[in-house]
Design a protein around this motif. Sequence first.
Motif, PDB file in Angstrom:
ATOM      1  N   GLU A 266       0.826  -1.219   0.000  1.00  9.09           N
ATOM      2  CA  GLU A 266       0.000   0.000   0.000  1.00  9.09           C
ATOM      3  C   GLU A 266       0.855   1.262   0.000  1.00  9.09           C
ATOM      4  O   GLU A 266       0.522   2.254  -0.643  1.00  9.09           O
ATOM      5  CB  GLU A 266      -0.917   0.003   1.228  1.00  9.09           C
ATOM      6  N   TRP A 267       1.970   1.194   0.729  1.00  5.04           N
ATOM      7  CA  TRP A 267       2.863   2.370   0.785  1.00  5.04           C
ATOM      8  C   TRP A 267       3.463   2.634  -0.595  1.00  5.04           C
ATOM      9  O   TRP A 267       3.426   3.757  -1.099  1.00  5.04           O
ATOM     10  CB  TRP A 267       3.964   2.138   1.828  1.00  5.04           C
ATOM     11  N   TYR A 268       3.980   1.583  -1.228  1.00  5.91           N
ATOM     12  CA  TYR A 268       4.602   1.762  -2.550  1.00  5.91           C
ATOM     13  C   TYR A 268       3.569   2.181  -3.601  1.00  5.91           C
ATOM     14  O   TYR A 268       3.873   2.944  -4.504  1.00  5.91           O
ATOM     15  CB  TYR A 268       5.310   0.477  -3.002  1.00  5.91           C
ATOM     16  N   LEU A 269       2.362   1.672  -3.458  1.00  4.01           N
ATOM     17  CA  LEU A 269       1.327   1.992  -4.456  1.00  4.01           C
ATOM     18  C   LEU A 269       0.932   3.469  -4.394  1.00  4.01           C
ATOM     19  O   LEU A 269       0.502   4.055  -5.383  1.00  4.01           O
ATOM     20  CB  LEU A 269       0.097   1.107  -4.221  1.00  4.01           C
ATOM     21  N   GLY A 270       1.107   4.067  -3.207  1.00  2.67           N
ATOM     22  CA  GLY A 270       0.727   5.470  -3.068  1.00  2.67           C
ATOM     23  C   GLY A 270       1.845   6.441  -3.394  1.00  2.67           C
ATOM     24  O   GLY A 270       1.617   7.475  -4.014  1.00  2.67           O
ATOM     25  N   ILE A 271       3.055   6.101  -2.994  1.00 10.49           N
ATOM     26  CA  ILE A 271       4.050   7.167  -2.866  1.00 10.49           C
ATOM     27  C   ILE A 271       4.748   7.574  -4.171  1.00 10.49           C
ATOM     28  O   ILE A 271       5.167   8.716  -4.321  1.00 10.49           O
ATOM     29  CB  ILE A 271       5.099   6.801  -1.785  1.00 10.49           C
TER      30      ILE A 271
END
Length: 520
Positions: free
Chosen positions: A400-405
Amino acid sequence: MNFHDLSLPKEISELRLLLGDQLNARHSWFKTKDSNIVYIIAEVREEASYAKHHIQKICAFFKAMETFAQALKKAKHQVIYLTLDDTAEYESFQQLLDYLIAQLKPKAFSYQQPDEYRLNNQLQSWSEQASLPVECVSSEHFLIEQEAIGQYLEKDQQWRLEFFYRRLRKEQKVLMEGDQPVGDQWNYDKENRVSLPKDWQPPKPLLFKNNIGEIRQRIEKHRINTIGSQDGDQLIWPCNRRESLRLLDYFCKELLPFFGTYQDAMSDDEWSIYHSRISFSLNTKMLHPMEVIRKVEAAYFKENAVTIAQAEGFIRQILGWREFIRAVYWQSQPNYEKKNYFNAQTKLPEFFWSGDTQMRCMSKAIGQSLTHAYAHHIQRLMITGNFCLIAGIDPFEVHEWYLGIYIDALEWVEAPNTLSMSQFADGGKLASKPYSCGGNYIHKMSDHCKSCHYSVTKKHGEGSCPFNSLYWHFLDRHEPLLGKNHRLSMIYRNWQKRKPEEKKEIIRTAEHYLNNLDNL
Ligand code: FAD
Ligand code: DLZ
């Protein structure tokens, strides 16, 4: 929504949807102009919030979508561009499409195949119950058509880049002399792993000035949750084809000659080194992978501007990794995002949202991700990704972090990189061993360690580099799963040869760090 002042045709023969990552002006859809065909491009709340996106990412997508709509209109296509203001009351694409079809009464509807499993399924089920004929066409972007992916990667096999890459090199005739690779070698990776020499300054990244003032206001007005920062109203990312081509040109002239050599290098003072930063342009389809490949090939063959090691190293990223990763994505469905081979359960530490950690490499990698929506591959893989892996962070949280940042983050490319490559969450379908390392590798490839609060030469105890002990803790606790992996056998032997007291100290230090992740 008011369509009256749009001078739309009385009878719409076809309504065509373009998603935010389908900005390909050379798609065959645009070869003919038909005033009865209407294109729809829409800022949609659901797309802007399925992950907590970086503010620059949403601004870049909206700006590129808006600019693409203007370009289509200028080329005399019929286009409806809907902003968040227009679409606020529709929670999903399906709801919006139902409304548009009821209002505009087109005879048919078509869309380009989405790259994401989620949206692909949503549109497929919507089209099955739609009240008009619906067609899904290829996005004409990838080198392998979606239906053919299974011929390249079989579901129940181990997947390795090298075979896939060689096959595509032959099929697409890239860097080939007849049946043989140029230079008689398929892969020049061994020549490409050098850290930046002291006082060496790579050229500055080429930045653009795209005004996103109004877009920002819309994002704020509609309370879209974002992460990261955007300094002022000028966005540095390319938002149209002309800028994308300029970025590619700049890369080939200024950066490609050292791309491979310093591909894995990291630096306190540089945020993109010799990397191209074209991933946003590629993933939105403003650039086609083959035009990038041919341009780099020409820099080697025609212009003699770069060595084969640099050209091959770069082409492998696009012809090899990018296509391979996409194939892995589709062959890993369904429930890909739930994979968790190590059953890792720890929450992502708070400093991933602030960069506020005393580990210098982590603070640099996260810090630049928050300020620029960008980190290069080795920062993503061997700094932040490696940390999450060895610290046992739940891979779904990492995903989720990589998908957002990141500016380029779309699930089809983010998920295989995060889950399979970085977190080994599929148990090794893509990678023959986990990408994990201690502080030594980071020290070798960067200048971070010399100004770090922690000591990279200390293996355990107070002030020791957390990567050192967490690395061994990871291997030790997962010995039942990894101990038989022949690529790790020497490493496990080294671990077993250590004095029991030293091993105990390392494990004790790692446990202390694991219990205090938020304070590292
Ligand atoms: P360069 O280093 O200049 O490489 C050129 C191009 O090659 C890139 O633009 C990209 O299109 C392609 N490429 C290189 N490596 C990969 C790879 N492993 N997979 C797919 N394409 C690759 N890439 C994304 O495009 N979107 C993502 O959401 C994304 N998430 C990632 C998450 C993790 C955990 C990791 C380890 C990697 C991820 N990558 C992702 C791959 C890679 O890091 C980025 O493509 C790259 O950093 C983009 O910067 P660049 O354009 O300067 O790349
Ligand atoms: C990433 C993104 C964002 C932030 N917003 C939109 C949007 O409002 N409208 C749209 O059509 N597309 C957007 N996108 C890109 C989509 O997420 C992408 O098309 C799907 O994930 C399929 O790959």
